[in-house]
Design a protein around this motif. Structure first.
Motif, PDB file in Angstrom:
ATOM      1  N   PRO A 181       0.434  -1.219  -0.365  1.00 55.30           N
ATOM      2  CA  PRO A 181      -0.446   0.282   0.187  1.00 55.30           C
ATOM      3  C   PRO A 181       0.642   1.761  -0.060  1.00 55.30           C
ATOM      4  N   PRO A 182       0.368   2.073  -0.803  1.00 56.92           N
ATOM      5  CA  PRO A 182       1.022   3.392  -0.220  1.00 56.92           C
ATOM      6  C   PRO A 182       1.682   4.154   0.774  1.00 56.92           C
ATOM      7  N   GLY A 183       2.508   4.462   1.173  1.00 56.42           N
ATOM      8  CA  GLY A 183       3.643   4.928   2.465  1.00 56.42           C
ATOM      9  C   GLY A 183       4.052   3.248   2.766  1.00 56.42           C
ATOM     10  N   SER A 184       4.352   2.659   1.784  1.00 52.85           N
ATOM     11  CA  SER A 184       5.041   1.628   3.095  1.00 52.85           C
ATOM     12  C   SER A 184       6.470   1.157   2.709  1.00 52.85           C
ATOM     13  N   ILE A 185       6.580   0.597   4.430  1.00 52.99           N
ATOM     14  CA  ILE A 185       8.057   0.733   4.627  1.00 52.99           C
ATOM     15  C   ILE A 185       8.840  -0.331   3.716  1.00 52.99           C
ATOM     16  N   ALA A 186       8.511  -1.352   2.566  1.00 53.88           N
ATOM     17  CA  ALA A 186       8.834  -2.328   1.618  1.00 53.88           C
ATOM     18  C   ALA A 186       8.693  -1.575   0.848  1.00 53.88           C
ATOM     19  N   VAL A 187       8.728  -0.737   0.869  1.00 49.68           N
ATOM     20  CA  VAL A 187       9.230   0.056  -0.570  1.00 49.68           C
ATOM     21  C   VAL A 187      10.134   1.012  -0.576  1.00 49.68           C
ATOM     22  N   GLY A 188      10.554   0.818   0.741  1.00 53.13           N
ATOM     23  CA  GLY A 188      10.776   2.651   0.806  1.00 53.13           C
ATOM     24  C   GLY A 188      10.151   4.009   0.914  1.00 53.13           C
ATOM     25  N   GLY A 189       8.772   3.580   1.337  1.00 54.90           N
ATOM     26  CA  GLY A 189       7.981   5.208   1.434  1.00 54.90           C
ATOM     27  C   GLY A 189       8.515   5.310   3.322  1.00 54.90           C
ATOM     28  N   LYS A 190       7.954   6.384   3.220  1.00 56.02           N
ATOM     29  CA  LYS A 190       7.299   7.118   4.407  1.00 56.02           C
ATOM     30  C   LYS A 190       5.952   6.598   4.613  1.00 56.02           C
ATOM     31  N   PRO A 191       5.297   6.000   6.146  1.00 57.93           N
ATOM     32  CA  PRO A 191       4.290   6.449   6.727  1.00 57.93           C
ATOM     33  C   PRO A 191       3.844   7.484   7.006  1.00 57.93           C
ATOM     34  N   MET A 192       2.717   7.548   5.967  1.00 58.73           N
ATOM     35  CA  MET A 192       1.897   8.292   6.058  1.00 58.73           C
ATOM     36  C   MET A 192       1.214   9.283   7.219  1.00 58.73           C
ATOM     37  N   LYS A 193       1.270  10.600   7.468  1.00 61.43           N
ATOM     38  CA  LYS A 193       0.898  11.321   9.298  1.00 61.43           C
ATOM     39  C   LYS A 193      -0.801  10.920   9.282  1.00 61.43           C
ATOM     40  N   ARG A 194      -0.822  10.029  10.449  1.00 65.93           N
ATOM     41  CA  ARG A 194      -2.155   9.681  10.186  1.00 65.93           C
ATOM     42  C   ARG A 194      -3.783  10.554  10.756  1.00 65.93           C
ATOM     43  N   VAL A 195      -4.332  10.609  10.005  1.00 65.78           N
ATOM     44  CA  VAL A 195      -5.431  11.762   9.579  1.00 65.78           C
ATOM     45  C   VAL A 195      -6.307  10.996  10.452  1.00 65.78           C
ATOM     46  N   PRO A 196      -7.193  11.797  12.101  1.00 67.22           N
ATOM     47  CA  PRO A 196      -8.841  11.199  12.455  1.00 67.22           C
ATOM     48  C   PRO A 196      -9.335  10.994  10.992  1.00 67.22           C
ATOM     49  N   ASP A 197     -10.528  10.354  11.532  1.00 66.02           N
ATOM     50  CA  ASP A 197     -11.207  10.163  10.895  1.00 66.02           C
ATOM     51  C   ASP A 197     -12.349  10.023  11.757  1.00 66.02           C
ATOM     52  N   TYR A 198     -12.345  10.863  12.228  1.00 66.34           N
ATOM     53  CA  TYR A 198     -14.006  11.145  13.160  1.00 66.34           C
ATOM     54  C   TYR A 198     -13.254  12.318  14.290  1.00 66.34           C
ATOM     55  N   LYS A 199     -14.432  13.438  14.189  1.00 68.42           N
ATOM     56  CA  LYS A 199     -14.223  14.488  15.369  1.00 68.42           C
ATOM     57  C   LYS A 199     -14.677  14.377  16.789  1.00 68.42           C
ATOM     58  N   ALA A 200     -13.907  14.055  17.362  1.00 70.07           N
ATOM     59  CA  ALA A 200     -14.021  14.087  18.909  1.00 70.07           C
ATOM     60  C   ALA A 200     -15.688  14.879  19.387  1.00 70.07           C
ATOM     61  N   TRP A 201     -16.700  14.557  19.883  1.00 69.84           N
ATOM     62  CA  TRP A 201     -17.603  15.653  20.651  1.00 69.84           C
ATOM     63  C   TRP A 201     -16.715  15.994  21.803  1.00 69.84           C
ATOM     64  N   ARG A 202     -17.116  17.775  21.894  1.00 69.10           N
ATOM     65  CA  ARG A 202     -17.158  17.653  23.327  1.00 69.10           C
ATOM     66  C   ARG A 202     -18.105  19.068  23.419  1.00 69.10           C
ATOM     67  N   PRO A 203     -18.361  18.998  24.972  1.00 67.31           N
ATOM     68  CA  PRO A 203     -19.681  19.786  24.813  1.00 67.31           C
ATOM     69  C   PRO A 203     -19.447  21.175  25.236  1.00 67.31           C
ATOM     70  N   GLU A 204     -19.837  22.077  24.917  1.00 66.08           N
ATOM     71  CA  GLU A 204     -19.593  23.209  24.652  1.00 66.08           C
ATOM     72  C   GLU A 204     -20.923  24.040  26.035  1.00 66.08           C
TER      73      GLU A 204
END
Length: 132
Positions: A109-132
């Motif tokens: 996959p893209p960013g695999s260290i097996a092909v010399g790539g660097k791991p992709m920066k992790r992006v959260p797939d959700y936005k945590a709920w915070r009370p207002e």
């Protein structure tokens, strides 16, 4: 050398026991484009399945070498072997490609260290709920 391979290995074509069983009870059904040979024999327990079906691989034993037509016949999905009918693969069926795991042609996959790539920066797939 082939005889010794049949005694000491099970992954190179057929073992000595499979050769004996095939000689004694097997009926040759057909051969595919890769050189694999297919056999059948009457089942010892006819109430379960009518016949036993197996393949003797040409070269290294790899289950992915069995084409879709022969796979259906081996697993009793169809009663007629592909050589006994006009079997034509469907347009969505791809030709055989050997298992490339562990080779340089394996998928990485893209960013695999097996092909010399660097791991992709992790992006959260959700936005945590915070009370207002």
């Amino acid at each position: 050398m082939q005889f010794l391979k049949q005694i000491f290995t099970w992954w190179n074509g057929q073992s000595l026991n499979t050769r004996f069983y095939t000689w004694r009870k097997g009926t040759f059904v057909g051969e595919d484009e890769l050189g694999n040979r297919y056999y059948k024999a009457k089942s010892a327990v006819p109430d379960s399945i009518p016949e036993r079906r197996w393949v003797i691989y040409k070269g290294y034993s790899d289950g992915s070498k069995v084409g879709p037509g022969w796979h259906g016949w081996l697993h009793h999905r169809v009663d007629v072997a592909p050589v006994q009918e006009n079997y034509a693969p469907r347009e969505w069926q791809k030709p055989h490609q050997e298992n490339l795991t562990g080779t340089s042609g394996a998928y990485h996959p893209p960013g695999s260290i097996a092909v010399g790539g660097k791991p992709m920066k992790r992006v959260p797939d959700y936005k945590a709920w915070r009370p207002e």
